[in-house]
Every structure is written in C-alpha cells, then in structure tokens.
Design a protein around this motif. Structure first.
Motif, mmCIF file in Angstrom:
data_model
loop_
_atom_site.group_PDB
_atom_site.id
_atom_site.type_symbol
_atom_site.label_atom_id
_atom_site.label_comp_id
_atom_site.label_asym_id
_atom_site.label_seq_id
_atom_site.Cartn_x
_atom_site.Cartn_y
_atom_site.Cartn_z
ATOM 1 N N ILE A 12 4.560 -7.125 1.180
ATOM 2 C CA ILE A 12 3.393 -8.021 1.268
ATOM 3 C C ILE A 12 3.739 -9.250 0.440
ATOM 4 O O ILE A 12 4.118 -9.132 -0.732
ATOM 5 C CB ILE A 12 2.115 -7.350 0.721
ATOM 6 C CG1 ILE A 12 1.716 -6.156 1.607
ATOM 7 C CG2 ILE A 12 0.974 -8.356 0.651
ATOM 8 C CD1 ILE A 12 0.418 -5.481 1.191
ATOM 9 N N LEU A 13 3.649 -10.427 1.045
ATOM 10 C CA LEU A 13 3.936 -11.682 0.351
ATOM 11 C C LEU A 13 2.625 -12.409 0.058
ATOM 12 O O LEU A 13 1.820 -12.632 0.980
ATOM 13 C CB LEU A 13 4.830 -12.579 1.226
ATOM 14 C CG LEU A 13 6.333 -12.514 0.962
ATOM 15 C CD1 LEU A 13 6.852 -11.096 1.035
ATOM 16 C CD2 LEU A 13 7.094 -13.417 1.911
ATOM 17 N N ILE A 14 2.432 -12.767 -1.212
ATOM 18 C CA ILE A 14 1.189 -13.465 -1.588
ATOM 19 C C ILE A 14 1.556 -14.798 -2.238
ATOM 20 O O ILE A 14 1.876 -14.862 -3.426
ATOM 21 C CB ILE A 14 0.340 -12.611 -2.561
ATOM 22 C CG1 ILE A 14 0.282 -11.153 -2.083
ATOM 23 C CG2 ILE A 14 -1.062 -13.206 -2.719
ATOM 24 C CD1 ILE A 14 -0.431 -10.213 -3.054
ATOM 25 N N PRO A 15 1.521 -15.881 -1.447
ATOM 26 C CA PRO A 15 1.898 -17.185 -2.018
ATOM 27 C C PRO A 15 0.739 -17.841 -2.765
ATOM 28 O O PRO A 15 -0.425 -17.543 -2.477
ATOM 29 C CB PRO A 15 2.238 -18.009 -0.777
ATOM 30 C CG PRO A 15 1.386 -17.435 0.303
ATOM 31 C CD PRO A 15 1.175 -15.971 -0.014
ATOM 32 N N LEU A 16 1.059 -18.726 -3.697
ATOM 33 C CA LEU A 16 0.032 -19.599 -4.261
ATOM 34 C C LEU A 16 -0.320 -20.604 -3.170
ATOM 35 O O LEU A 16 0.555 -21.095 -2.451
ATOM 36 C CB LEU A 16 0.569 -20.332 -5.493
ATOM 37 C CG LEU A 16 -0.400 -21.324 -6.134
ATOM 38 C CD1 LEU A 16 -1.611 -20.599 -6.745
ATOM 39 C CD2 LEU A 16 0.291 -22.150 -7.213
ATOM 40 N N MET A 17 -1.623 -20.876 -3.053
ATOM 41 C CA MET A 17 -2.044 -21.789 -1.994
ATOM 42 C C MET A 17 -1.788 -23.236 -2.441
ATOM 43 O O MET A 17 -2.676 -23.941 -2.927
ATOM 44 C CB MET A 17 -3.529 -21.569 -1.664
ATOM 45 C CG MET A 17 -3.789 -20.297 -0.885
ATOM 46 S SD MET A 17 -3.652 -18.840 -1.959
ATOM 47 C CE MET A 17 -4.001 -17.533 -0.794
ATOM 48 N N ALA A 18 -0.561 -23.640 -2.317
ATOM 49 C CA ALA A 18 -0.119 -25.010 -2.595
ATOM 50 C C ALA A 18 1.113 -25.206 -1.714
ATOM 51 O O ALA A 18 1.914 -24.269 -1.584
ATOM 52 C CB ALA A 18 0.233 -25.177 -4.068
ATOM 53 N N GLY B 78 6.956 -3.092 -1.375
ATOM 54 C CA GLY B 78 7.118 -4.112 -2.404
ATOM 55 C C GLY B 78 6.078 -5.195 -2.198
ATOM 56 O O GLY B 78 5.744 -5.534 -1.062
ATOM 57 N N ILE B 79 5.519 -5.671 -3.327
ATOM 58 C CA ILE B 79 4.616 -6.832 -3.239
ATOM 59 C C ILE B 79 5.344 -7.986 -3.923
ATOM 60 O O ILE B 79 5.774 -7.856 -5.072
ATOM 61 C CB ILE B 79 3.271 -6.553 -3.950
ATOM 62 C CG1 ILE B 79 2.513 -5.451 -3.212
ATOM 63 C CG2 ILE B 79 2.430 -7.824 -4.037
ATOM 64 C CD1 ILE B 79 1.159 -5.093 -3.825
ATOM 65 N N ILE B 80 5.521 -9.075 -3.189
ATOM 66 C CA ILE B 80 6.122 -10.270 -3.796
ATOM 67 C C ILE B 80 5.018 -11.309 -3.905
ATOM 68 O O ILE B 80 4.495 -11.781 -2.890
ATOM 69 C CB ILE B 80 7.287 -10.833 -2.946
ATOM 70 C CG1 ILE B 80 8.330 -9.739 -2.661
ATOM 71 C CG2 ILE B 80 7.918 -12.029 -3.654
ATOM 72 C CD1 ILE B 80 9.558 -10.214 -1.883
ATOM 73 N N SER B 81 4.637 -11.611 -5.140
ATOM 74 C CA SER B 81 3.539 -12.566 -5.304
ATOM 75 C C SER B 81 3.986 -13.739 -6.147
ATOM 76 O O SER B 81 4.844 -13.599 -7.018
ATOM 77 C CB SER B 81 2.341 -11.890 -5.975
ATOM 78 O OG SER B 81 2.598 -11.686 -7.335
ATOM 79 N N ASP B 82 3.385 -14.888 -5.870
ATOM 80 C CA ASP B 82 3.625 -16.050 -6.719
ATOM 81 C C ASP B 82 3.209 -15.701 -8.146
ATOM 82 O O ASP B 82 2.276 -14.914 -8.363
ATOM 83 C CB ASP B 82 2.780 -17.228 -6.217
ATOM 84 C CG ASP B 82 3.197 -18.534 -6.866
ATOM 85 O OD1 ASP B 82 3.943 -19.291 -6.227
ATOM 86 O OD2 ASP B 82 2.788 -18.795 -8.026
ATOM 87 N N SER B 83 3.885 -16.320 -9.119
ATOM 88 C CA SER B 83 3.636 -15.962 -10.516
ATOM 89 C C SER B 83 2.179 -16.194 -10.937
ATOM 90 O O SER B 83 1.713 -15.578 -11.889
ATOM 91 C CB SER B 83 4.569 -16.743 -11.435
ATOM 92 O OG SER B 83 4.341 -18.124 -11.251
#
Ligand code: UDP
Length: 505
Positions: free
Chosen positions: A19-25, A129-134
């Motif tokens: 699951i990819l969670i980007p910062l909304m920018a 795996g969860i890959i998220s923006d810091s």
C-alpha cells in the motif's frame, strides 16, 4: 470513499502487495506514482492511496496505467478538509490559498486512517508492506496493528536527510540562535557552511513539535527507508545515513526514469494541453542545441511581482532564449503582475526570445529536448534529478525546505550548478519580504555563467551528463537502484511467506 478504480484479481493477489500512501503534494505524489509502476513492473501488486481532487490531477497517469497491464489499484479516500478547517477542494499543498494552512493540512492526514482501515482486509488485501511518505506518521502504528512492515519514503536528497539528522544529533540549532550566523555542516568529508534560516524546516517551528516528534518516532520504528536517489550520486551520504539510522536504506531512483516514452513524460503530474506541449516542442525544435534556458520553480514556490520583473529583466539583459514557467496565482489577469507578464510574454514571443508558460509545463519533456542547455531551478529534489537525468546543468535558486541543502549538493559537491545567490528563504506567505528579492544583475550573471561555453561551463555540462549516464545505469537491470528495488520487493515477499506459513491474520 469514491471506490476502487481497478479490480484486484486472484492471480494478482499471489504477488507481494504494497500500500503506497503519498503526501498530497505534486513533488511527493509524482515520484510515488513512478514508484508504484516500478514496483508493479518488478512483480508486486500495488494499492495507491489518493483522494478525489488528487486523483483528478493525476488522471492522465491513472488512465495510462489502467490501459497497461500493471496491477496498480487507485483508491480514493475522502479528504478531511472540513474537519481540518480547510476550504473545500484543498486536498493538495499547492492548492492551499495560504501557507498558514500547511499545519492544519498536515494535521488532518491521520484522519485518513479510519477510512483506510475499514477497507484493508475487505476491499483491499492485507498488504505485505506499507510505504508511506514521511509526513504520514500515523501509517507506522497502522502497520504495527496489521503486523506488516512499514517503510518510509523520503522525497529529498540523502544529503539533506543526513545533514538534518546530524544537525539534530549535534543539537546545532540549540546553540545557534541568530538566523544568519554561519555554521559548518557536521559529519561531512568536505567543509560546507550554512546559516540557520536555510536549514530550518516547517517542523522546527514552534507549535509543530507534536507532529515533528510523531514523524521522528515513526522513522525510528520503521523497518526501512526508500529514497529517490541513486548510490552513485551521493555514495558517502547514503553510507553515513545507513550508519546513522541503523536501518535498511534503499535508494531506488531516479524514479522519473520509469517514464521512457514522450507520452508518459508529458503527462506526469498534471494534464498539459496537447497543443501547449506541441507548441513548446516546435519552438524548441527551431532552436540551436543547448541554447535555451528552462526556468521553473516547482509546484509550491510563489514569486511576487517584484521578483518576476527582476527575473524577466535579468533574462532580457543576458540575451538568452528561454522557456519560463509562471504560476497562474502569480500572474492573475487584471493584477499588476498579470499585465506586466502579458506584455513581457507577447514581446518575448514576437522577438522569438522566449515562451512564458502559465500554469504547468511538461518539465521532463522540455528538459530532455536537445535545445535546452540550462535549468534555473528552485532546487526541489525531483527537479534536480530530472535535470541530472537530462544531463543539464543548473542555476540554483532555493526558496525553502530542503532546497538550500540540495543547492549545496549540486554546487559544492557535484559541481553541476551555478548559484543565483538566494540567501533568504521565502515561503509563499512571506514572498513579499523585500530583502528576499534577487536582483536582475544576479539573475543575468547566473544565466550567462550557466550558458557559458568556456572551460568551466563545459566542465559542469560534462559532469551533469556523466551523472545522468550513471543514473540511467542505476535503473537498468543489474544497476544499483534496480537491485535495491528488488531488495524492497524481496523484503515484502519474505514477510508474505512468513505470514502465510506462521500467522493467521
Ligand atoms: N513539474 C512539472 N511541471 C511544472 C512544475 C513542476 O512537471 O510546471 C514537476 C516536476 O517535473 C517535478 C515536480 O513537479 O517532478 C516538482 O517537484 P520538485 O521536487 O522539483 O519541487 P516541489 O514542487 O516539490 O517544490
């Protein structure tokens, strides 16, 4: 929740799932879309978390991905604007009318968690795996609850990450009170001076402590870190950062290189009208090789009229051909800036000197055109990597955040940049600060130096091309970033196998 935009098949479910969670920018979402494609290309299943407004903006990329066979599913969560006290539609940092809203925006991010948790295990398979923006610190405890690895994605350079970590560990900002007192960056093999104002981040401001500490805690607890860089670009930074964090650090960039065809390069981030892109292409086709400067300050930086006129006059004085991207918000029609820009733009086109693009330009396409010989940039990390991949040297003009440290890397370590001479950080909210305006002489001088055909200029161009070549090799089969990405996928596979063997979730 607007729903899943792709159905996950049973065959795909056998793959490791991220699951990819980007910062909304834009500067965070664009590279994460590329990361999603690379993971899917490498044999993983990807669920990409977004929101309706953001999905609409990356629709060209979503459509392209859905037309391909890549197993990427885009999930739109409702953005909690109302709860955060944000105007409707403000789902991305570059849509905020005032940078004072940055804090409520970032504070609202944990509110996405409950929506996502309802879907995981039901409409979204349990991830490996969860890959998220810091900035999505909340993803750390969600990953723990699901007993899955949490990997942090850092958008900036490793030079920035390592330097800010060292500054924190040496408590440098506790000692240096004056905004413009110089200090030497610690733990580096080379002497580099900065001032406090240039290294201070949003999260260092008073009232951001809670959020900052949550981000640090998430990072401490993370199973690994992925960075959009490559081993050959900043080798000692990466090694020192690995030692300093004691974590698996996977440099997997330059992520933009996933986009090999013109079509996908043109449609990264925002829809660019086809006519606009073709007009730029035709104009560039008629120019000599390496004769055009591209000027763009990313998705967030805003320049006031006082600055725009200095840039315009500096370009005219330098007499170079140019493509200059200005934001709609900087040159609204009817305003003084709008009128000035209209005249400047008409004059430049009439005299065949340059083109002003209002809004969003297909940056990767422009940078990779042979006519472009230099890039005046705000030093956003994506922009720097894209210039490196195109083998184009830079005139560096940092505005805020990681950009001043990125500038030092480009100019003092890599030797591929000419500093314009910006000293004072400018956030959109204080863009009117008079002392931050960089004069036309500095702009003109930097452009002339950047485009200079002499030994120094040639050296910068040659080094930029060499780094570009190494970046491309890093992404090819067997290259460092290719192998690192494989490492990330194998790490998730290991978890999946352990889960299937020993755990029932
Ligand atoms: N970008 C673009 N066209 C524009 C402005 C930006 O394609 O007119 C892209 C650029 O190629 C890069 C991203 O937006 O991929 C900006 O990220 P960066 O890290 O350079 O800066 P930020 O916007 O985060 O300040």
């Amino acid at each position: 929740m607007a729903g899943l935009t792709t159905t996950i098949t049973a065959a795909a479910a056998a793959k490791p799932h991220f699951i990819l969670i980007p910062l909304m920018a834009q500067g965070h979402m664009i590279p994460m879309v590329d990361m999603a494609c690379l993971l899917a290309d490498g044999g993983a299943l990807v669920t990409f978390i977004t929101t309706p407004v953001n999905a609409a903006r990356i629709r060209p990329s979503i459509n392209r991905i859905q037309a391909s066979s890549l197993p990427i599913c885009f999930v739109e969560l409702r953005f909690p604007s109302a709860e955060a006290g944000l105007p409707p539609g403000c789902e991305n940092l570059d849509l905020l009318p005032d940078s004072k809203l940055n804090k409520p925006f970032v504070e609202s991010l944990p509110l996405l968690r409950s929506q996502l948790e309802l879907l995981v295990g039901d409409q979204i398979p349990i991830p490996d795996g969860i890959i998220s923006d810091s900035k999505h610190a909340w993803a750390s405890s969600m990953a723990r609850k699901l007993c899955v690895p949490h990997i942090i994605f850092h958008g900036p350079s490793c030079f920035y990450l390592h330097s800010t970590l060292s500054i924190k560990r040496h408590k440098i900002l506790d000692r240096i009170k004056d905004e413009f007192e110089p200090f030497v960056l610690p733990d580096l093999p080379q002497r580099i001076e900065m001032v406090r104002a240039q290294v201070e981040r949003w999260v260092d401001s008073p009232t951001w402590e809670k959020l900052r500490d949550e981000c640090y805690a998430a990072e401490e607890a993370a199973d690994g870190i992925v960075i959009n860089t490559f081993e050959e670009l900043e080798p000692w930074c990466i090694e020192m950062y690995r030692k300093a964090t004691g974590k698996k650090v996977w440099p997997i960039g330059p992520l933009s290189l996933y986009n090999r065809e013109m079509e996908s390069r043109a449609r990264r981030g925002n829809e660019v009208p086809v006519l606009e892109a073709e007009k730029l292409q035709r104009w560039l086709d008629e120019r000599d090789e390496g004769s055009v400067v591209f000027i763009s300050f990313g998705s967030l930086a805003r320049n006031p009229i006082a600055q725009l006129t200095e840039i315009g006059c500096g370009l005219e004085a330098a007499g170079v051909r140019f493509i200059w991207v200005v934001k709609e918000a900087e040159v609204e029609s009817g305003t003084e800036a709008g009128k000035w820009m209209e005249e400047f733009s008409e004059r430049s086109e009439r005299e065949k000197k340059g083109i002003v693009v209002k809004g969003w330009a297909p940056q990767m396409v422009v940078l990779s055109h042979p006519a472009v010989g230099g890039f005046m940039t705000h030093c956003g990390w994506n922009s720097i990597l894209e210039a490196i991949c195109a083998g184009v040297p830079m005139a560096t003009w940092p505005h805020f955040a990681d950009q001043f440290l990125n500038e030092r890397l480009v100019v003092e370590v890599l030797g591929i940049g000419v500093p314009v001479g910006a000293m004072v950080p400018v956030k959109p909210a204080d863009a009117e600060r008079k002392e931050a305006v960089v004069g036309r002489e500095k702009v003109g001088r930097a452009v002339e130096k950047l485009m200079d055909g002499g030994e120094e200029g040639e050296g910068r161009r040659r080094r930029a091309r060499e780094f570009g070549e190494r970046g491309r090799r890093a992404m090819e089969e067997g290259g460092s970033s290719y192998e690192n990405l494989k490492g990330v996928i194998e790490y998730a596979c290991g978890h999946k196998n352990r889960r299937n063997g020993h755990l029932k979730i």
